[in-house]
Design a protein around this motif. Structure first.
Motif, PDB file in Angstrom:
ATOM      1  N   VAL A   4     -48.842  21.679  -0.075  1.00 28.58           N
ATOM      2  CA  VAL A   4     -50.121  20.983   0.081  1.00 28.58           C
ATOM      3  C   VAL A   4     -50.005  20.051   1.285  1.00 28.58           C
ATOM      4  N   VAL A   5     -50.997  20.114   2.165  1.00 28.08           N
ATOM      5  CA  VAL A   5     -51.008  19.248   3.345  1.00 28.08           C
ATOM      6  C   VAL A   5     -52.248  18.350   3.281  1.00 28.08           C
ATOM      7  N   VAL A   6     -52.006  17.055   3.285  1.00 25.72           N
ATOM      8  CA  VAL A   6     -53.077  16.060   3.254  1.00 25.72           C
ATOM      9  C   VAL A   6     -53.074  15.333   4.592  1.00 25.72           C
ATOM     10  N   TYR A  31     -52.917  19.619  12.707  1.00 23.71           N
ATOM     11  CA  TYR A  31     -51.670  19.950  13.420  1.00 23.71           C
ATOM     12  C   TYR A  31     -50.566  20.373  12.444  1.00 23.71           C
ATOM     13  N   SER A  32     -50.397  19.599  11.365  1.00 25.15           N
ATOM     14  CA  SER A  32     -49.304  19.897  10.425  1.00 25.15           C
ATOM     15  C   SER A  32     -49.521  21.243   9.740  1.00 25.15           C
ATOM     16  N   GLY A  33     -50.750  21.497   9.310  1.00 24.07           N
ATOM     17  CA  GLY A  33     -51.043  22.740   8.596  1.00 24.07           C
ATOM     18  C   GLY A  33     -50.818  23.957   9.468  1.00 24.07           C
ATOM     19  N   ILE A  34     -51.351  23.902  10.691  1.00 20.94           N
ATOM     20  CA  ILE A  34     -51.189  25.054  11.602  1.00 20.94           C
ATOM     21  C   ILE A  34     -49.698  25.260  11.890  1.00 20.94           C
ATOM     22  N   LEU A  45     -54.978  22.782   2.023  1.00 24.82           N
ATOM     23  CA  LEU A  45     -55.399  21.600   2.777  1.00 24.82           C
ATOM     24  C   LEU A  45     -56.232  20.654   1.909  1.00 24.82           C
ATOM     25  N   VAL A  46     -55.931  19.358   2.013  1.00 26.76           N
ATOM     26  CA  VAL A  46     -56.753  18.335   1.355  1.00 26.76           C
ATOM     27  C   VAL A  46     -57.233  17.382   2.435  1.00 26.76           C
ATOM     28  N   THR A 238     -47.208  17.987  14.300  1.00 30.54           N
ATOM     29  CA  THR A 238     -46.731  19.366  14.466  1.00 30.54           C
ATOM     30  C   THR A 238     -45.258  19.437  14.069  1.00 30.54           C
ATOM     31  N   PHE A 239     -44.505  18.406  14.474  1.00 27.37           N
ATOM     32  CA  PHE A 239     -43.103  18.318  14.068  1.00 27.37           C
ATOM     33  C   PHE A 239     -43.005  18.325  12.540  1.00 27.37           C
ATOM     34  N   ALA A 240     -43.779  17.434  11.902  1.00 29.19           N
ATOM     35  CA  ALA A 240     -43.698  17.289  10.437  1.00 29.19           C
ATOM     36  C   ALA A 240     -44.085  18.590   9.734  1.00 29.19           C
ATOM     37  N   GLY A 241     -45.093  19.290  10.271  1.00 34.31           N
ATOM     38  CA  GLY A 241     -45.516  20.562   9.674  1.00 34.31           C
ATOM     39  C   GLY A 241     -44.424  21.617   9.766  1.00 34.31           C
TER      40      GLY A 241
END
Ligand code: AMP
Length: 307
Positions: A4-6, A31-34, A45-46, A238-241
């Motif tokens: 899950v990405v918030v 950015y994180s989700g992609i 996605l939330v 993007t790093f975190a994703g």
């Protein structure tokens, strides 16, 4: 394994020494989700957007197997807007404008289909909303990674402290680590942050690489020296994703595997900065990613014999 990405899904207006954009789609969760989608195929996605958000972006999420069931669209309201200007060195930036808009009264929804998630990315967003998301999960995820920024330190200190105490990995940049702890030394800052609750701490130092702290262990990964850096916006997200996406794919949350996660996250971030906004990370091939990771390996590999 599901993730899950918030975080924010936003409009950004960016100025760098190389140019300027009008309103383009950005946001921490975007950015994180992609980025995570290059590693794991079940992303939820939330977030919240206004009626002004482009429908084409929903297709883009779908293409990256990101479920938007938890992405609320608020009629008659405007999407979160952020604008920033980078200095010549591109490592520092000024926020020119932050318009919370739909975020002002955002009440996150966690659909039933998101409830089995084992990995949770609390991307940059109001810490009270981040906390609500954790509380609304039926079962605590196996790993909670959280990102934040100076804006929330300035405006929601108490809520931020509370949320930080609930998570496993905090990712912040060096200036934010210093602001959070009032320590100049990043080693001392790390000790203080680890005492606040997280078991792991990632300090991002832009073009100077990334540090991972856990108990008394430290790991360092460089950033790739790149010929062209056009726009660092979203590099941290993007790093975190990439980091959490890799951990979710491998389902291994050991310190050793986190080191690999740092390299994959750094590789993703290195693509992000090569063009404005999301452009460079929307259509990457596996070959490009593998090649980039190999460049990281080559960059730091050396033999030494100690007598
Ligand atoms: P980064 O460059 O990784 O720090 O992230 C930049 C992204 O963060 C942009 O796309 C912005 O839309 C988003 N952003 C900027 N300010 C905030 C904020 N206060 N809370 C959440 N997201 C933000």
């Amino acid at each position: 394994m599901s993730l899950v990405v918030v975080g924010t899904v936003a409009f950004d207006a960016i100025e760098t020494p190389f140019g300027k954009t009008d309103k383009i789609v950005g946001g921490a969760a975007t950015y994180s989700g992609i980025s995570a989608s290059y590693f794991t195929k079940k992303i939820n996605l939330v977030s919240v957007v206004g009626e002004d958000f482009p429908a084409s972006m929903f297709d883009e999420f779908k293409k990256h197997h990101i479920s938007t069931e938890g992405l609320q669209v608020k009629k008659g309201q405007k999407t979160f807007f952020w604008s920033g200007r980078y200095h010549v060195d591109m490592n520092t930036r000024d926020t020119l404008d932050t318009q919370l808009n739909v975020l002002l009264d955002f009440d996150p929804i966690l659909p039933d289909s998101y409830q089995d998630c084992e990995f949770l990315m609390l991307g940059n967003l109001s810490p009270s909303v981040q906390k609500t998301v954790v509380e609304r999960m039926n079962k605590r995820p196996k790993l909670i990674v959280m990102d934040t920024m100076n804006f929330w330190m300035d405006t929601q200190w108490d809520a931020l402290m509370e949320t930080i105490s609930m998570i496993d990995v905090l990712t912040i940049n060096d200036a934010e680590a210093r602001q959070l702890t009032k320590e100049y030394s990043l080693v001392k800052a790390a000790q203080k942050i680890l005492a606040m609750g997280p078991k792991y701490l990632v300090i991002k130092k832009g073009e100077h690489g990334t540090l991972l702290f856990h108990e008394d262990q430290v790991f360092f990964a460089p950033a790739l020296p790149l010929e062209d850096v056009f726009d660092p916006t979203g590099a941290g997200d993007t790093f975190a994703g990439g980091f959490i996406g890799y951990l979710a794919q491998t389902r291994d949350i050991s310190f050793e595997n986190m080191k690999r996660g740092i390299i994959y996250g750094s590789a993703m971030a290195s693509f992000c900065v090569e063009k404005f906004g999301l452009e460079r990370i929307l259509d990457l091939s596996q070959g490009e990613l593998d090649e980039r990771v190999q460049e990281f390996v080559d960059l730091v590999q050396f033999d030494i014999e100690l007598v």
